[in-house]
Structure formats: structure tokens, C-alpha cells
Design an enzyme around this catalytic site. Structure first.
Site, mmCIF file in Angstrom:
data_model
loop_
_atom_site.group_PDB
_atom_site.id
_atom_site.type_symbol
_atom_site.label_atom_id
_atom_site.label_comp_id
_atom_site.label_asym_id
_atom_site.label_seq_id
_atom_site.Cartn_x
_atom_site.Cartn_y
_atom_site.Cartn_z
ATOM 1 N N GLY A 157 -10.031 -7.830 -22.069
ATOM 2 C CA GLY A 157 -9.454 -7.819 -20.726
ATOM 3 C C GLY A 157 -10.169 -8.676 -19.697
ATOM 4 O O GLY A 157 -10.123 -8.379 -18.503
ATOM 5 N N ASN A 194 -9.285 -11.676 -18.845
ATOM 6 C CA ASN A 194 -8.224 -12.273 -18.009
ATOM 7 C C ASN A 194 -7.667 -11.236 -17.037
ATOM 8 O O ASN A 194 -7.411 -11.553 -15.869
ATOM 9 C CB ASN A 194 -7.110 -12.858 -18.879
ATOM 10 C CG ASN A 194 -7.446 -14.262 -19.345
ATOM 11 O OD1 ASN A 194 -7.457 -15.198 -18.559
ATOM 12 N ND2 ASN A 194 -7.748 -14.400 -20.628
ATOM 13 N N MET A 225 -1.607 -8.866 -28.112
ATOM 14 C CA MET A 225 -1.480 -9.381 -29.474
ATOM 15 C C MET A 225 -0.223 -8.871 -30.181
ATOM 16 O O MET A 225 -0.267 -8.523 -31.366
ATOM 17 C CB MET A 225 -2.742 -9.017 -30.283
ATOM 18 C CG MET A 225 -4.029 -9.531 -29.673
ATOM 19 S SD MET A 225 -3.977 -11.291 -29.294
ATOM 20 C CE MET A 225 -4.267 -11.937 -30.931
ATOM 21 N N ASN A 236 2.463 -15.852 -20.000
ATOM 22 C CA ASN A 236 1.429 -15.666 -21.018
ATOM 23 C C ASN A 236 0.340 -16.712 -20.804
ATOM 24 O O ASN A 236 0.610 -17.797 -20.283
ATOM 25 C CB ASN A 236 2.035 -15.854 -22.417
ATOM 26 C CG ASN A 236 1.022 -15.635 -23.523
ATOM 27 O OD1 ASN A 236 0.203 -14.716 -23.461
ATOM 28 N ND2 ASN A 236 1.058 -16.486 -24.539
ATOM 29 N N HIS A 241 -2.471 -18.888 -23.016
ATOM 30 C CA HIS A 241 -2.747 -19.250 -24.403
ATOM 31 C C HIS A 241 -3.922 -20.233 -24.434
ATOM 32 O O HIS A 241 -3.939 -21.193 -23.663
ATOM 33 C CB HIS A 241 -1.498 -19.899 -25.017
ATOM 34 C CG HIS A 241 -1.686 -20.277 -26.450
ATOM 35 N ND1 HIS A 241 -1.676 -19.352 -27.466
ATOM 36 C CD2 HIS A 241 -1.937 -21.481 -27.029
ATOM 37 C CE1 HIS A 241 -1.900 -19.973 -28.611
ATOM 38 N NE2 HIS A 241 -2.059 -21.259 -28.382
ATOM 39 N N ASP A 254 9.370 -17.307 -23.669
ATOM 40 C CA ASP A 254 10.742 -17.312 -24.169
ATOM 41 C C ASP A 254 10.737 -16.720 -25.572
ATOM 42 O O ASP A 254 9.744 -16.113 -25.985
ATOM 43 C CB ASP A 254 11.364 -18.719 -24.090
ATOM 44 C CG ASP A 254 10.690 -19.694 -25.036
ATOM 45 O OD1 ASP A 254 9.847 -19.284 -25.860
ATOM 46 O OD2 ASP A 254 11.018 -20.899 -24.969
ATOM 47 N N GLY A 282 10.444 -17.982 -28.475
ATOM 48 C CA GLY A 282 9.579 -18.575 -29.504
ATOM 49 C C GLY A 282 8.135 -18.114 -29.350
ATOM 50 O O GLY A 282 7.790 -17.381 -28.418
ATOM 51 N N ASP A 317 4.758 -18.995 -28.158
ATOM 52 C CA ASP A 317 4.017 -19.921 -27.291
ATOM 53 C C ASP A 317 4.821 -21.183 -26.980
ATOM 54 O O ASP A 317 4.248 -22.285 -26.885
ATOM 55 C CB ASP A 317 2.664 -20.285 -27.925
ATOM 56 C CG ASP A 317 1.814 -19.052 -28.204
ATOM 57 O OD1 ASP A 317 1.815 -18.135 -27.371
ATOM 58 O OD2 ASP A 317 1.156 -19.000 -29.261
ATOM 59 N N GLU A 356 -9.395 -20.290 -18.293
ATOM 60 C CA GLU A 356 -8.296 -19.320 -18.264
ATOM 61 C C GLU A 356 -8.396 -18.466 -17.001
ATOM 62 O O GLU A 356 -7.399 -18.182 -16.336
ATOM 63 C CB GLU A 356 -8.356 -18.412 -19.501
ATOM 64 C CG GLU A 356 -8.108 -19.128 -20.808
ATOM 65 C CD GLU A 356 -8.106 -18.175 -22.004
ATOM 66 O OE1 GLU A 356 -7.683 -17.029 -21.864
ATOM 67 O OE2 GLU A 356 -8.551 -18.600 -23.083
HETATM 68 C C1 GRF Z 1 -7.722 -15.187 -24.385
HETATM 69 O O1 GRF Z 1 -8.346 -16.277 -24.972
HETATM 70 C C2 GRF Z 1 -6.241 -15.435 -24.237
HETATM 71 O O2 GRF Z 1 -5.938 -16.754 -23.990
HETATM 72 C C3 GRF Z 1 -5.747 -15.027 -25.594
HETATM 73 O O3 GRF Z 1 -6.504 -13.888 -25.926
HETATM 74 C C4 GRF Z 1 -7.748 -13.942 -25.248
HETATM 75 C C5 GRF Z 1 -7.852 -12.661 -24.449
HETATM 76 O O4 GRF Z 1 -9.077 -12.500 -23.852
HETATM 77 N N1 GRF Z 1 -4.318 -14.871 -25.586
HETATM 78 P P1 GRF Z 1 -9.294 -11.328 -22.784
HETATM 79 O O5 GRF Z 1 -8.858 -10.023 -23.430
HETATM 80 O O6 GRF Z 1 -8.508 -11.654 -21.559
HETATM 81 O O7 GRF Z 1 -10.768 -11.336 -22.533
#
Ligand code: GRF
Length: 219
Positions: A15, A17, A93, A110, A112, A144, A146, A148, A177
Site C-alpha cells: 500500500g 501507492n 492483484m 490503475n 503499472h 478497460d 484488456g 494494462d 509512481e
Molecule cells: C506497484 O509497483 C504498482 O505499480 C503495482 O504493484 C505495486 C504496488 O505497490 N501495480 P504498493 O502496494 O502500492 O506499495
């Protein structure tokens, strides 16, 4: 202070992000509030972070559902209960289905960890190192149907260095990010994102104040 745009964050992992979004909301860099954090993984670090920030949490364990659609329906119900306007996948995930896409059309973002369309899917930092690309980075995009593939909102590029492994590259990318996800959400909050087919264009921001000339500029 209650803000207009209500975010629902979906996360499966540590977490970081999510944390960058919480911090940006609290520091008024995003004109929005996190209304709910939903995870499919009991014990995910994201839950702890949300609880520490006094944000409502829901754990909806995907293993208790017999299809992706029924899991998504439960997530949609929780998002609706929390009156969410924008859904942000942050290390979530799970592949999402039309059940969720139809409930929040072009209202799911999202992040990525690659420069899409290069390296969609999983373990992409390792793939970037193994492939030998000189730049990688991260992408925030609308989701969408697909994997990513949705319209790209914002990207940051970082170099791939000769002595990188997947961990050092991941760390370099993750830092970016945390910068671009809050920015993408703020552009959405300001109503500045226009989607035309695959392309997202960004309408100019409103001038901060008409009545004064400010030097150096505020933005
Ligand atoms: C990040 O690298 C994000 O881009 C990917 O999963 C990771 C999640 O990291 N989809 P966090 O849980 O936000 O630390």
C-alpha cells in the site's frame, strides 16, 4: 473538511501507492478524499495504512467467491455504499471484469510499473532488466477490458542502469509512481481529462487567481 471527489482505493499489497494518495489528499495536493480502502487479501499492509489514517476499510476475500464476476459484484456494492466517484487500483492483484467496468465506466484508474504498452502483466521490472531496455518507468491509465491496455493519462520514465536488478529498478520506479498517481487523480478531480479513443488529452488548468499577477508563478 469534506471534499467533493470520493475515492475508492483497491489494493492487495503493502500500500505505498495508497499512502502517497492519502498523503496527497491530506496535504491538499489532491482535491479529494479516500472514502474507502478495499483489499482482497486479509492482512494486506494497505489495511494497516488505511486504519492508521482513520479511513474505512473492507476486506473482501476473493477466495470466498466462485467467480470473478461475483467477487466484483461484492466490490462494486462496497464502492457504492461508500459513494465512490473514482476507483483507483493501487497494487490490486486481481483482473477485473465487466461487472466493475460497467459500474464505473472510465472511472477506474490503475498504476503499472512499466512504460506501457511495453511490459504489461506481472513481474515487469524483472522483464525490463532482462530485456535490456535503457528506460523503463510507470504509467497511470484508465482501465478497460484488456490487461494494462486502457488510455494512458500520465507516465514517468527512469533510466535502467547497468548494475540494476529487479529490486533496484523497482525502487526507482516506485518513487515515481508515488509522484504521478496523485497527479493523475488531481487532473481527474479538476475535470481536465478528456478521453478521445485511445488518447487522453489534458484541458488547461484554471488560472489560480485573476486579480493578481504573481511572480514567481504559483504553478
Ligand atoms: C506497484 O509497483 C504498482 O505499480 C503495482 O504493484 C505495486 C504496488 O505497490 N501495480 P504498493 O502496494 O502500492 O506499495
Amino acid at each position: 473538511m469534506s471534499k467533493n471527489l470520493r475515492l475508492g482505493i483497491l489494493a492487495s499489497g503493502s500500500g505505498t501507492n495508497l499512502q502517497s494518495i492519502i498523503d496527497a489528499c491530506r496535504q491538499n495536493r489532491i482535491d479529494a478524499e479516500v472514502a474507502v480502502v478495499i483489499t482482497n487479501k486479509p492482512g494486506a499492509g494497505a489495511l494497516n495504512r488505511a486504519e492508521k489514517a482513520d479511513i474505512a476499510t473492507r476486506c473482501i476475500d476473493h477466495r470466498q467467491f466462485d467467480s470473478r464476476e461475483s467477487f466484483d459484484a461484492a466490490v462494486v456494492e462496497a464502492l457504492r455504499e461508500a459513494r465512490v466517484d473514482l476507483v483507483c487500483l493501487a497494487g490490486f492483484m486481481r483482473l477485473i471484469t465487466s461487472t466493475m467496468l460497467d459500474a464505473f465506466p472510465m472511472r477506474i484508474m490503475n498504476i503499472h510499473p512499466s512504460l506501457l504498452p511495453a511490459f504489461p502483466g506481472l513481474n515487469v521490472q524483472r522483464q525490463a532488466v532482462e530485456y535490456g531496455v535503457r528506460f523503463s518507468g510507470c504509467t497511470v491509465h484508465f482501465v478497460d477490458s484488456g490487461t494494462d491496455t486502457g488510455p494512458i493519462i500520465i507516465q514517468a520514465a527512469v533510466p535502467v542502469l547497468d548494475d540494476d536488478d529487479e529490486h533496484t529498478l523497482s525502487a526507482r520506479i516506485l518513487k515515481e509512481e508515488h509522484r504521478i498517481y496523485p497527479r493523475a487523480i488531481q487532473l481527474f478531480a479538476e475535470g481536465r481529462l478528456r478521453i478521445e479513443g485511445r488518447r487522453v488529452t489534458i484541458a488547461p488548468g484554471l488560472p489560480l487567481d485573476d486579480s493578481a499577477l504573481i511572480n514567481p508563478p504559483l504553478q
